[in-house]
Design a protein around this motif. Structure first.
Motif, short mmCIF file in Angstrom:
data_model
loop_
_atom_site.label_atom_id
_atom_site.label_comp_id
_atom_site.label_asym_id
_atom_site.label_seq_id
_atom_site.Cartn_x
_atom_site.Cartn_y
_atom_site.Cartn_z
N TYR A 376 -39.58 86.60 17.12
CA TYR A 376 -39.77 86.59 15.61
C TYR A 376 -40.24 85.65 14.69
CZ TYR A 376 -35.46 90.00 16.67
OH TYR A 376 -34.97 90.77 16.42
N SER A 377 -41.85 85.96 14.04
CA SER A 377 -42.80 85.02 13.37
C SER A 377 -42.06 84.31 12.48
CB SER A 377 -43.92 86.24 12.39
OG SER A 377 -43.12 86.41 11.45
N ARG A 378 -40.89 84.76 12.07
CA ARG A 378 -40.02 82.90 11.37
C ARG A 378 -38.69 82.92 12.17
NH1 ARG A 378 -38.50 86.86 6.43
NH2 ARG A 378 -38.11 88.28 7.51
N ASN A 379 -37.81 81.80 11.83
CA ASN A 379 -36.38 81.62 11.49
C ASN A 379 -35.50 81.91 11.05
OD1 ASN A 379 -34.87 80.22 12.10
ND2 ASN A 379 -35.14 77.98 11.93
N PHE A 380 -34.64 83.34 11.14
CA PHE A 380 -34.03 83.19 10.20
C PHE A 380 -32.87 82.65 9.67
CE2 PHE A 380 -35.25 87.57 12.41
CZ PHE A 380 -36.34 88.19 11.00
N TYR A 381 -32.38 81.49 10.59
CA TYR A 381 -31.25 80.73 10.36
C TYR A 381 -31.67 79.39 9.45
CZ TYR A 381 -30.05 84.42 14.01
OH TYR A 381 -29.52 85.47 13.99
N PHE A 382 -32.77 79.49 9.06
CA PHE A 382 -32.94 78.44 7.90
C PHE A 382 -31.65 78.00 6.82
CE2 PHE A 382 -35.63 81.20 6.39
CZ PHE A 382 -35.37 80.80 4.57
N GLY A 383 -32.05 78.68 6.60
CA GLY A 383 -30.05 78.39 5.33
C GLY A 383 -29.60 78.23 6.11
N LEU A 384 -28.68 78.86 6.93
CA LEU A 384 -27.59 78.90 7.37
C LEU A 384 -27.81 77.22 7.94
CD1 LEU A 384 -25.04 79.26 8.24
CD2 LEU A 384 -25.77 80.43 10.67
N ALA A 385 -28.64 76.70 8.52
CA ALA A 385 -28.95 75.28 8.64
C ALA A 385 -28.83 73.84 7.81
CB ALA A 385 -30.15 74.84 9.74
N ILE A 386 -29.44 74.69 6.51
CA ILE A 386 -29.66 74.05 5.32
C ILE A 386 -28.00 73.55 4.54
CG2 ILE A 386 -30.49 73.41 4.18
CD1 ILE A 386 -33.18 74.16 4.64
N GLY A 387 -27.67 74.62 4.50
CA GLY A 387 -26.16 74.55 4.29
C GLY A 387 -25.25 74.00 4.88
N VAL A 388 -25.16 74.26 6.21
CA VAL A 388 -24.12 73.90 7.04
C VAL A 388 -24.55 71.86 6.83
CG1 VAL A 388 -23.88 74.06 9.45
CG2 VAL A 388 -23.32 75.49 8.67
N ALA A 389 -25.55 71.71 7.17
CA ALA A 389 -25.88 70.26 6.84
C ALA A 389 -25.52 69.77 6.15
CB ALA A 389 -27.51 70.42 6.95
N LEU A 390 -25.89 70.21 4.71
CA LEU A 390 -24.60 69.69 3.36
C LEU A 390 -23.35 69.59 3.79
CD1 LEU A 390 -24.64 68.80 0.47
CD2 LEU A 390 -25.27 71.02 0.14
N LEU A 391 -22.90 71.14 4.12
CA LEU A 391 -21.47 70.60 4.19
C LEU A 391 -21.03 69.84 5.23
CD1 LEU A 391 -18.72 72.75 3.56
CD2 LEU A 391 -19.72 73.68 6.04
N ALA A 392 -21.23 69.83 5.93
CA ALA A 392 -21.26 68.74 7.38
C ALA A 392 -21.10 67.00 6.35
CB ALA A 392 -22.01 68.56 8.39
N GLY A 393 -21.93 66.90 5.46
CA GLY A 393 -22.09 65.87 4.75
C GLY A 393 -21.60 65.80 3.84
N CYS A 394 -20.09 66.92 2.92
CA CYS A 394 -19.60 66.77 2.01
C CYS A 394 -18.00 66.14 2.93
CB CYS A 394 -19.27 68.54 1.60
SG CYS A 394 -21.12 68.85 0.54
N LEU A 395 -17.93 67.08 3.92
CA LEU A 395 -16.82 67.10 4.14
C LEU A 395 -16.59 65.19 4.45
CD1 LEU A 395 -16.78 70.61 6.36
CD2 LEU A 395 -15.02 69.85 4.61
N CYS A 396 -17.63 65.20 5.29
CA CYS A 396 -17.05 63.73 5.64
C CYS A 396 -17.75 62.75 4.64
CB CYS A 396 -18.76 63.33 6.57
SG CYS A 396 -18.34 61.80 7.58
#
Length: 469
Positions: A376-396
């Motif tokens: 594919y011409s793009r990454n479909f999971y960019f939003g998921l990765a960004i949201g999970v990065a914030l979630l990791a910080g919030c949980l920690c």
């Protein structure tokens, strides 16, 4: 309309409504303080959208069908049939759940003004996100996206998290009427909760009004919907559209952070995920001055230095608007940013710096570049990765530093704390603001070091690959 589309919409509405009904009637709303019933409902929506989205579009909600109609993405007769199917599927599901669980206790819900406002905000947000991720730029015919369900379900989870009360630690009985879906509101009113008639009608009305407003907002921010396929290839959003997108996204993100309880710590990450998918193709979906600084300093050419102050201004104003809104909706509202006992300030500062770097680096690695090798011409999971990065910080970090990672939010908290006379919170919040901006600079340096290949001319890269054994 194809029979398959009608069947998919009926079945999807049934499954989604049945999940809501079972969670309500079984008492999960009262017995799961961590909000697992929200995860259950959001997962059901994600599953149904993944299963039936390619067939019917995966509406399962009369408000979504109305929004699609008003946005010019659906015909009147199709929308009418969809709404009838959604109402039929939802009613059958609620009746089945009630008979299955033999729930007989009925209660009367008294709807307050705050409930109507919150319902309007998140019904609008849900419909707007769905419209955006199904638009021509986000969902082109030659390469449909794979994040439609992720964006919608994460936005739903964020909205539901904001209807359970803030920092009470106890779920509210009247949570169930907040599903931002007229069919489920009617179904719950008829089969489980003894709404006063005017309360049920008021919620259905605000949900439909929010759908119309979402369609108007969609048309305002996405004039490219009227362009041809050839014109779309060269379309670039105007600076005004990009700045308003940043303002809107930052406002909704901070509202979610303010209105959700500490038990629902995933509310802000879910909101960020949905908003990044909805607005990322317009402004980049930063909603954070540290991220904007990292993007500019990374020199990936997605944002020029001249736009930096404009982005920052819109992000800060959005946070101030959200802070004022929270103080109006919740009497005695205040934020507490700073080290949490028994931890010291140094630990809190290091945690904020570390996870702000992780968040900014994630944005650079998955949003500013493709980030993965695929057909594919793009990454479909960019939003998921960004949201999970914030979630990791919030949980920690939630019980150490308060988990902010956003200079605009820190600045808004600092100013509101000064106004309320809470000098300690204002002091720590202002320090957080500096630390989080520093994290953006460090993230840009780390990105350039780890992704040096992105700065190598393509001709040189191709020559090096040809020489490799």
């Amino acid at each position: 309309m194809r029979p398959a589309s009608a069947a998919a919409e009926l079945l999807g509405s049934f499954v989604f409504a049945f999940t809501v009904g079972c969670n309500v009637l079984s008492g999960n709303v009262l017995e799961t303080p961590m909000g697992w019933e929200i995860a259950s409902i959001a997962c059901a929506l994600l599953a149904m959208m993944a299963a039936f989205g390619p067939l019917s579009g995966g509406h399962f909600n009369p408000a979504v069908s109305v929004a699609m109609l008003c946005a010019g993405k659906m015909q009147l007769m199709d929308a009418f049939v969809y709404i009838l199917l959604q109402l039929a599927g939802t009613t059958m599901a609620m009746l089945f759940a009630r008979q299955l669980l033999e729930e007989h206790e009925r209660s009367v819900i008294h709807v307050a003004g705050r409930d109507v406002v919150v319902e309007t905000i998140y019904a609008l947000m849900l419909n707007f996100v769905i419209l955006c991720v199904s638009g021509k730029r986000n969902n082109p015919e030659n390469e449909p996206n794979q994040f439609y369900g992720i964006a919608a379900s994460s936005t739903l989870a964020a909205g539901l998290s904001c209807t359970r009360g803030r920092k009470t630690g106890v779920a509210q009985k009247d949570w169930a009427d907040h599903v931002f879906n007229p069919a489920i509101t009617i179904g719950l009113g008829l089969t489980q909760i003894g709404f006063q008639v005017h309360s049920l009608v008021s919620f259905v009305i605000v949900q439909l009004v929010a759908a119309v407003a979402a369609a108007a907002l969609f048309r305002l921010l996405r004039p490219e919907e009227k362009l041809s396929t050839d014109q779309m290839a060269s379309y670039v959003p105007s600076l005004a559209v990009r700045l308003f997108s940043e303002f809107l996204g930052t406002t909704l993100l901070m509202l979610t952070l303010g209105l959700s309880s500490w038990e629902n710590i995933w509310a802000a990450p879910c909101a960020l995920m949905g908003l990044v998918y909805a607005l990322g193709d317009l402004s980049g979906g930063h909603f954070n001055p540290a991220v904007t600084a990292a993007v500019v300093l990374s020199r990936t050419r997605l944002l020029i230095s001249a736009d930096l102050l404009g982005y920052w201004a819109c992000q800060v104003v959005g946070c101030f608007v959200a802070a004022v809104t929270c103080m109006i909706l919740i009497p005695g509202f205040h934020w507490d940013l700073g080290p949490k006992a028994p931890f010291q300030a140094g630990a809190a500062y290091i945690m904020e710096l570390t996870f702000s770097i992780i968040l900014c680096l994630a944005v650079l690695a998955v949003s500013c570049i493709k980030g993965i090798n695929s057909i594919y011409s793009r990454n479909f999971y960019f939003g998921l990765a960004i949201g999970v990065a914030l979630l990791a910080g919030c949980l920690c970090c939630a019980k150490i530093s308060g988990a902010c990672f956003n200079p605009a939010i820190s600045l808004a908290v600092a100013v509101s704390s000064l106004v309320q006379g809470r000098m300690s919170s204002a002091f720590y919040a202002s320090n957080y603001c500096f630390i989080e901006l520093l994290a953006g600079v460090i993230a840009a340096i780390l990105f350039r070091a780890t992704h040096a290949r992105e700065y190598t001319p393509k001709e040189v890269t191709a020559d090096l690959q040809a020489r490799m054994p």
